[in-house]
Design a protein around this motif. Sequence first.
Motif, mmCIF file in Angstrom:
data_model
loop_
_atom_site.group_PDB
_atom_site.id
_atom_site.type_symbol
_atom_site.label_atom_id
_atom_site.label_comp_id
_atom_site.label_asym_id
_atom_site.label_seq_id
_atom_site.Cartn_x
_atom_site.Cartn_y
_atom_site.Cartn_z
ATOM 1 N N CYS B 182 73.097 78.046 43.777
ATOM 2 C CA CYS B 182 73.798 77.684 42.764
ATOM 3 C C CYS B 182 73.089 77.416 41.551
ATOM 4 C CB CYS B 182 74.733 76.263 42.988
ATOM 5 S SG CYS B 182 75.682 75.617 41.836
ATOM 6 N N ALA B 198 76.535 70.093 45.027
ATOM 7 C CA ALA B 198 75.867 71.252 45.659
ATOM 8 C C ALA B 198 74.987 70.632 46.895
ATOM 9 C CB ALA B 198 75.014 71.880 44.636
ATOM 10 N N SER B 205 69.993 74.497 44.731
ATOM 11 C CA SER B 205 70.617 74.672 43.282
ATOM 12 C C SER B 205 69.469 74.620 42.418
ATOM 13 C CB SER B 205 71.480 73.476 42.898
ATOM 14 O OG SER B 205 72.269 73.436 43.997
ATOM 15 N N ASP B 241 66.647 71.804 42.832
ATOM 16 C CA ASP B 241 67.127 70.498 43.075
ATOM 17 C C ASP B 241 65.990 69.580 43.663
ATOM 18 O OD1 ASP B 241 66.652 72.175 45.603
ATOM 19 O OD2 ASP B 241 68.652 72.093 45.912
#
Lengths: 287, 267
Positions: B182, B198, B205, B241
């Motif tokens: 993502c 997510a 992500s 992330d």
Amino acid sequence: MRNPTILASGVLSASGAALKRVYFEGGAGAVVTKSLSVEAREGHKNPTVIEIEEGLLNAVGLANPGYKNFIKELKYLKESGVVVVASVFGKSISEYVEVACGVAKYADAVELNLSCPNVEGKLFAQSENLSYEAVRAVKSKLKIPVFAKLTPNVTDIVSVAKACEEAKVDALVVTNTVKAMKIDIYAKKPVLANKTGGLSGRCLKPIAVRCVYEIAKEVDIDIIGCGGVFTGEDAVEYFLAGAKAVQIGTAVLYRGIDVFKKVCSEIEDYLRKEGFESIEEIIGLAI
Amino acid sequence: MIAKLHVTKIREIIKETRRIKTFILDMKIKAQPGQFAMVWLPDVDEKPMALSYIDGYAGITVLKLGDFTKKLHEAKVGDIVGIRAPLGRGFKLRDEDKKILIVGGGIGVAPLAPLAEKAVEEGKEVTAIIGAVTKSELLFVNRFEKVGAKVYITTDDGTAGIKGFTTDAMRMLLEKETFDACYICGPEIMMVKALELARAKKIPSQVSLHRYFKCGIGICGACVLDGCGYRVCKEGPTFWDFEIEKCSEFGSYWRNAAGVKVYFKKK
């Protein structure tokens, strides 16, 4: 200090997080903060930092959040075990004293920035008297070491160094950047918003080495060389000229944050190759 | 040199919305989606702008917001701007990811459009959620549709698509579908929420951050993030992330030109 390489003020020095990274990941022996003033300063508008063929030109204009806001960053550095030098800037003697006293508890030493080329008016480091008065005033209040950072933009740097020595400064940082300008020929204007800025990088080294050499011949206090140290060999040049340590700034851009580790290992290589046991043996050898 | 300053002419200006214009430059920049340019307007200022066009002539897409962007919006074709680019680290499209989700809010869509184009070119299936405050401010919907992305639209006022935020659409979508990766860009509070969504579905992500930049090349330290020490202009502006999780200031505050913390308003 665990090694003779120090992060120069103004480079990755705007926060505790940045300075901590340079100390641990980069391997610097100590780090110098961005110059701190009484009030927060936004500094100049962009462009504030530009690369030119000859080096790096900057006119950040002493942007900082003010020393009171920075104390929590210094505390964070102390708690993290970082050896930190607080750079101090004032528009008057009393401001230098206020900031130096305000941060002294949280720093291992104070560096008086008497020489920023990007503020209006005459620099303290362009006057023997003002340099003497600023150092003396701060020294009378502080127990931790006080450094004075000098400017190469003078006709006689040795006199200023002597004035600082007389005021009992603990070390001299030689030098700040050279005042310079870049004009873009297509925009037909100076690129920096401040028009002029301070030039750093390789081109500064021969100038600063000359300054260190001249001062070391005449003055009997510790000198920290600053200007264009990219490699261990550059650092050695400063040691031979009489410096006991070096500051590194612009090279972070080209050799990475771990430039300090690289320079230290290159200094070791030189010492081994030349048959020296320690840096002490080569300090001032060229004089 | 890391990025030499090039003064170039504006080749073409496209009015995207009432408040957003694209400036196509008279230069080509070999860049990755998500990389940025430092854009200099002589006598005004220099600001970081995501590259919104990287194939052919380079372009930036600018929301009229403050003094700098207002002046840039007044520029005409043939006027000059100074460009230092490409800078920073762009989005990473991983070979193993076949199906990706792109979530963009407002002007945050600017670096995501070239990402979608590149992803499709690499054979990935692209789904995009594009949000704006109102229908007329939606950006680049046509570019996503043109490359065959499946597009969901959200507007705060409900004038187009789903009424609500991109994260509302994302929540609904993730209930019935999953993705390999993502990519998120928009207001920071939106990115915090999108990352949470997510993460709950274990989808790797990337986000793209905005901070006050000075040098743009990783030397001055103005954009260093608390907690992790990453330079947004150098290690970022895109972060995974697992990287952004280490940055304590993410979603909380940024630092202004003086380095004073400015806290985000929570919606």
